[in-house]
Design a protein around this motif. Sequence first.
Motif, short mmCIF file in Angstrom:
data_model
loop_
_atom_site.label_atom_id
_atom_site.label_comp_id
_atom_site.label_asym_id
_atom_site.label_seq_id
_atom_site.Cartn_x
_atom_site.Cartn_y
_atom_site.Cartn_z
N PHE A 156 0.76 -1.11 0.06
CA PHE A 156 0.26 0.10 0.42
C PHE A 156 0.82 1.45 0.39
O PHE A 156 1.83 1.60 0.79
N GLY A 157 0.69 2.58 -1.13
CA GLY A 157 1.33 3.46 -0.72
C GLY A 157 2.38 3.11 -1.34
O GLY A 157 3.20 4.57 -2.20
N ASP A 158 2.82 2.18 -2.51
CA ASP A 158 4.12 2.31 -3.45
C ASP A 158 4.32 3.22 -4.14
O ASP A 158 5.18 3.52 -4.93
N ASP A 159 2.93 3.29 -5.23
CA ASP A 159 2.44 3.74 -5.89
C ASP A 159 1.55 5.13 -5.40
O ASP A 159 1.50 5.33 -4.38
N GLU A 160 0.67 5.74 -6.53
CA GLU A 160 0.17 6.96 -6.46
C GLU A 160 -0.92 6.75 -6.02
O GLU A 160 -1.84 5.27 -5.48
N VAL A 161 -1.21 8.08 -4.77
CA VAL A 161 -2.38 7.82 -3.42
C VAL A 161 -3.06 8.63 -3.59
O VAL A 161 -2.65 9.45 -3.76
N THR A 162 -4.73 8.21 -4.06
CA THR A 162 -5.34 9.61 -3.81
C THR A 162 -5.94 9.28 -3.02
O THR A 162 -6.77 8.38 -1.96
N ILE A 163 -6.78 10.25 -2.44
CA ILE A 163 -7.25 11.29 -0.76
C ILE A 163 -8.65 11.44 -1.43
O ILE A 163 -8.46 12.72 -1.87
N LYS A 191 -2.25 16.35 9.51
CA LYS A 191 -1.35 15.17 10.71
C LYS A 191 -2.01 14.16 10.61
O LYS A 191 -0.97 12.79 10.32
N TRP A 192 -2.77 13.90 9.63
CA TRP A 192 -2.92 12.25 9.80
C TRP A 192 -2.05 12.22 8.69
O TRP A 192 -1.95 10.36 8.69
N ILE A 193 -2.01 12.63 7.28
CA ILE A 193 -1.54 12.13 6.32
C ILE A 193 0.25 12.02 6.85
O ILE A 193 1.04 11.37 6.16
N VAL A 194 0.45 12.90 7.21
CA VAL A 194 1.79 13.40 7.93
C VAL A 194 2.11 11.58 8.14
O VAL A 194 3.16 11.22 8.16
N GLN A 195 0.99 11.03 9.59
CA GLN A 195 2.04 10.17 10.72
C GLN A 195 1.59 9.21 9.42
O GLN A 195 2.34 7.86 9.64
N MET A 196 0.80 8.79 8.43
CA MET A 196 0.96 7.98 7.39
C MET A 196 1.48 7.98 6.89
O MET A 196 1.88 5.96 6.46
N VAL A 197 2.27 8.50 6.51
CA VAL A 197 3.52 8.82 5.15
C VAL A 197 4.37 8.51 6.02
O VAL A 197 5.52 7.30 5.95
N ASN A 198 4.91 8.52 7.27
CA ASN A 198 6.59 8.09 8.06
C ASN A 198 5.77 6.43 8.72
O ASN A 198 6.93 5.83 8.52
N GLU A 199 4.32 6.43 8.97
CA GLU A 199 4.41 4.51 9.41
C GLU A 199 4.42 4.31 8.21
O GLU A 199 4.94 2.97 9.00
N LEU A 200 3.61 4.50 7.14
CA LEU A 200 3.88 3.54 6.04
C LEU A 200 5.57 3.25 5.41
O LEU A 200 5.75 2.69 3.71
N MET A 209 5.83 5.69 2.96
CA MET A 209 5.51 6.02 1.94
C MET A 209 6.10 7.07 1.02
O MET A 209 5.85 8.53 1.88
N PRO A 210 6.19 7.37 -0.01
CA PRO A 210 6.83 8.86 -0.33
C PRO A 210 5.76 10.36 -0.68
O PRO A 210 4.37 9.44 -1.09
N PHE A 211 5.44 11.09 0.37
CA PHE A 211 4.55 11.81 -0.55
C PHE A 211 3.85 12.11 -1.16
O PHE A 211 3.32 13.01 -1.33
N GLU A 212 5.26 12.65 -2.33
CA GLU A 212 5.55 13.03 -3.47
C GLU A 212 4.06 12.30 -4.62
O GLU A 212 3.99 13.33 -5.92
N THR A 213 4.14 11.14 -4.11
CA THR A 213 2.34 10.71 -4.71
C THR A 213 1.00 10.83 -4.81
O THR A 213 0.46 10.36 -5.61
N ILE A 214 0.90 11.88 -3.83
CA ILE A 214 -0.62 11.80 -2.83
C ILE A 214 -1.51 12.74 -3.49
O ILE A 214 -0.40 14.20 -3.86
N HIS A 215 -2.45 12.69 -3.97
CA HIS A 215 -3.52 13.18 -5.05
C HIS A 215 -4.59 13.84 -4.17
O HIS A 215 -5.29 12.87 -3.29
N LEU A 216 -4.78 15.00 -3.61
CA LEU A 216 -5.62 15.35 -2.37
C LEU A 216 -6.60 15.87 -3.43
O LEU A 216 -6.67 17.14 -3.81
#
Length: 435
Positions: A121-128, A230-239, A241-248
């Motif tokens: 999970f989160g290895d590729d693009e992540v759409t939130i 804050k939740w997105i920061v926690q998700m990126v850190n704990e998983l 995963m690269p934040f550069e792929t997140i589309h909100l």
Amino acid sequence: MNPMRILSLLACLAVAAMAKPNNRMDNSVNQALKPSQWLSGSQLENIPAVDDLTMERLENMSLESGAELVQQVYHLSQIHHNVEPNFVPSNIQVYVPKPNGQKTVAPLNEMIQRLKQKQNFGDDEVTIIVTGLPQNTETVQKATRKLVQAYMQRYNLQQQRQQAKAGQDYEDSNDKKNQRTSSEEDSSEEAKNGKTQSGDIIVIDLGSTLTTYKRYAMLDIEKTGAKIGKWIVQMVNELDMPFETIHLIGQNVGAHVAGAAAQEFTRLTGQKLRRVTGLDPSSIVAKSRNTLTGLARGDAEFVDAIHTSVYGMGTPIRSGDVDFYPNGPSTGVPGASNVVEAAMRATRYFAESVRPGNERSFPAVPANSLQQYKQNDGFGKRAYMGIDTAHDLEGDYILQVNPKSPFGRNAPAQKQSSYHGVHQAWNNKDNKDYE
């Protein structure tokens, strides 16, 4: 002054106005007078509070009448600029859809642990996706479902291609035999040429906490956005995963919450998310006096917005690096019969562009009005509204859309009314809440 009394007064004023012949506001009130000239502050104080405005009511009103009512609510709330937000949802539900039509559901504060159990999970693009209206009306349910479906098809098609390369047959591996109509064959042919990418979808269902208009109007955008950031920061850190792929992506008031979440992410990390998309950003009723609130350029590396109800539930204020106005700034877009439907058309348009093969179904050109767009006859630097919007665009763009699906003027001729695999799973009897 009690801010909800201001809002409640408006419901009374507007209801009375709607009882006039032809459902039209008197022009002397609608155009000549400012809200502060209707009643004095002391008169407003003496009006008993009545919570009379609901999304269902707006859905049952004509587009014009609903837009007038919503605009009156907004302007009356701004009389003294003291409507302070006071609602911060405490139990936002989050879900991650699966290809088989099921979904993983958990409260926001528990979802990261669930995500840790998912492979890759989160290895590729992540759409939130942040929803912004209650999911208890057909119009809102359908638009949200269409957007989730589109991403499931987009990401699932990429997985099919990867499996095919490995010598696997996708249909057999999932033990499904789906009947396909000629229209599905046509849409599949379009999909073969579409640009896809592997990825994951997360839906933060903020809209389902906004069960009354009072909650919607009084939502504290900044605090709610900070919580999600804050939740997105926690998700990126704990998983890891690269934040550069997140589309909100945010719908309606959720667009502003998405912007605030992106700002909080930047404040905590010093980095910017790649993209934030606002789908008909709303007018903001309650806002803190000393805080700039609302989706805006700079919230992410690239911010784009689609406005489909500028003089209804949406805002005319420019919200991104590039703002798209289908059929120009107006109360609603073609085919929308009420303000809720007009607001959710932005979600429908974006969903259509996400479907493989439809990425460039919505060509647009720079213009400030529909008249200017028509006079220029479509000349100018062309852009594409939706998933394929170029990240170097700036300014206002206008385009024309169809009143029914397919909405894009450049969409495939054959209407994509159904999809194999993922689409069928998300339309089965166990998912009626998304139909």
